[in-house]
Design a protein around this motif. Structure first.
Motif, short mmCIF file in Angstrom:
data_model
loop_
_atom_site.label_atom_id
_atom_site.label_comp_id
_atom_site.label_asym_id
_atom_site.label_seq_id
_atom_site.Cartn_x
_atom_site.Cartn_y
_atom_site.Cartn_z
N PRO A 1 -16.61 -30.74 47.56
CA PRO A 1 -15.45 -31.05 48.41
C PRO A 1 -14.39 -31.82 47.63
O PRO A 1 -14.67 -32.36 46.54
CB PRO A 1 -16.06 -31.91 49.52
N CYS A 2 -13.20 -31.89 48.20
CA CYS A 2 -12.11 -32.58 47.51
C CYS A 2 -12.38 -34.09 47.45
O CYS A 2 -13.14 -34.63 48.26
CB CYS A 2 -10.78 -32.31 48.21
N GLU A 3 -11.75 -34.75 46.51
CA GLU A 3 -11.97 -36.18 46.29
C GLU A 3 -11.62 -37.00 47.52
O GLU A 3 -12.33 -37.95 47.86
CB GLU A 3 -11.14 -36.65 45.09
N GLN A 4 -10.54 -36.63 48.18
CA GLN A 4 -10.10 -37.39 49.36
C GLN A 4 -11.17 -37.35 50.46
O GLN A 4 -11.47 -38.38 51.07
CB GLN A 4 -8.80 -36.82 49.91
N ASP A 5 -11.76 -36.18 50.69
CA ASP A 5 -12.80 -36.07 51.72
C ASP A 5 -14.04 -36.87 51.33
O ASP A 5 -14.68 -37.50 52.19
CB ASP A 5 -13.18 -34.60 51.95
N LYS A 6 -14.39 -36.87 50.05
CA LYS A 6 -15.55 -37.65 49.60
C LYS A 6 -15.31 -39.15 49.82
O LYS A 6 -16.22 -39.87 50.23
CB LYS A 6 -15.86 -37.36 48.13
N ILE A 7 -14.10 -39.60 49.53
CA ILE A 7 -13.77 -41.01 49.73
C ILE A 7 -13.85 -41.38 51.20
O ILE A 7 -14.39 -42.44 51.57
CB ILE A 7 -12.35 -41.32 49.19
N ILE A 8 -13.36 -40.50 52.08
CA ILE A 8 -13.42 -40.75 53.52
C ILE A 8 -14.86 -40.87 53.98
O ILE A 8 -15.23 -41.81 54.69
CB ILE A 8 -12.70 -39.62 54.31
N VAL A 9 -15.70 -39.93 53.57
CA VAL A 9 -17.11 -39.94 53.97
C VAL A 9 -17.81 -41.20 53.45
O VAL A 9 -18.58 -41.84 54.17
CB VAL A 9 -17.83 -38.67 53.46
N ALA A 10 -17.53 -41.56 52.21
CA ALA A 10 -18.15 -42.75 51.62
C ALA A 10 -17.82 -44.01 52.42
O ALA A 10 -18.71 -44.80 52.76
CB ALA A 10 -17.70 -42.91 50.17
N ALA B 1 -15.93 -43.43 42.72
CA ALA B 1 -15.74 -44.85 42.44
C ALA B 1 -14.84 -45.40 43.55
O ALA B 1 -13.77 -44.84 43.82
CB ALA B 1 -15.09 -45.06 41.08
N ILE B 2 -15.30 -46.44 44.23
CA ILE B 2 -14.50 -47.03 45.30
C ILE B 2 -14.51 -48.55 45.18
O ILE B 2 -15.41 -49.14 44.58
CB ILE B 2 -14.99 -46.61 46.70
N ASP B 3 -13.52 -49.16 45.80
CA ASP B 3 -13.39 -50.62 45.80
C ASP B 3 -14.34 -51.20 46.83
O ASP B 3 -14.20 -50.97 48.04
CB ASP B 3 -11.94 -50.99 46.12
N LEU B 4 -15.32 -51.98 46.37
CA LEU B 4 -16.29 -52.59 47.27
C LEU B 4 -15.91 -54.02 47.66
O LEU B 4 -16.65 -54.67 48.40
CB LEU B 4 -17.68 -52.60 46.61
N GLY B 5 -14.76 -54.48 47.18
CA GLY B 5 -14.31 -55.83 47.51
C GLY B 5 -14.28 -56.10 49.01
O GLY B 5 -14.80 -57.14 49.46
#
Length: 241
Positions: free
Chosen positions: A58-67, A227-231
């Motif tokens: 899937p696209c990066e944007q969808d993966k970020i949303i799901v995460a 990779a996402i911001d966990l802050g």
């Protein structure tokens, strides 16, 4: 509990009520009138398994949303609802597209937590990044994570394990790359080192199951190669949700 379908029916109904009207998560409707101790009747839901969805690239944007949604869901379960679905099996999630949603399945392995337990957990996690070793170890004993009779070697290994476990949340590591092989290696080694040195401390059941879910979530995000911001999640831990 995994084979007690009457208990699971109650859990399904709790989660459905908690997520009623949620724009992203869907819980199938249960049919108590035709459910039994050995049969749980749920409405059929379309979708592909989360594992298959990830494999479809899937696209990066969808993966970020799901995460982010999956991380947010865990925080809601623990801090708001005080009931956590502890089974991390990827087959427990169906992904729907157009619009993007996730269907939640399998509520047999749910654990409820008291408000006191959740507050103690939050306080301990917040303390775990401090430099005060003595205070951290005393809090671990009070929270029944450690037996005070453990050796100095075991106590040092515990503190080291805490340090490693907090690395994904450090501001210097943002955005955190879940595919980091070095972190995975460090984490595994620190846990094994700690466990090998224990003599008196039994596994903390409720935290063990909660972290089973967290470990599964970590592996899911690793599979996504993101990779996402966990802050913001560290801030939630500090504040309690």
């Amino acid at each position: 509990n995994e084979t007690n379908y009457q208990s699971e029916l109650v859990n399904v109904q709790k989660f459905k009520a908690n997520l009623d009207g949620h724009p992203f998560f869907v819980v199938p409707k249960a049919f108590p009138e035709i459910s039994t101790p050995s049969v749980l009747a749920l409405e059929f839901m379309d979708g592909v398994s989360l594992n298959d969805w990830i494999a479809s690239n899937p696209c990066e944007q969808d993966k970020i949303i799901v995460a982010h949604q999956l991380l947010d869901l865990f925080f809601k379960e623990l801090f708001d609802w005080k009931i956590v679905q502890t089974d991390p099996n990827l087959a427990n999630y169906l992904v729907q597209t157009n619009p993007l949603k996730i269907v939640l399945l399998d509520f047999g392995s749910c654990l409820s937590y008291t408000s006191d337990f959740v507050e103690n957990y939050r306080s301990f996690v917040a303390l775990s990044q401090s430099q005060d070793k003595a205070k951290t170890l005393q809090a671990a004993v009070d929270f029944e994570l450690l037996d005070s009779r453990e050796t100095e070697e075991a106590l040092d290994a515990f503190v080291q394990m805490l340090h490693i476990s907090s690395l994904p949340f450090l501001s210097s590591n943002q955005p955190f790359n879940f595919s980091s092989l070095d972190y995975e290696r460090q984490s595994r080694q620190s846990i094994l080192n700690f466990v090998k040195k224990l003599k008196y401390t039994p596994p903390p059941r409720k935290i063990l199951f909660m972290h089973r879910r967290l470990g599964g979530l970590f592996n899911t995000l690793k599979k996504m190669k993101i990779a996402i911001d966990l802050g913001p999640y560290w801030e939630k831990l500090q504040k309690g949700g």
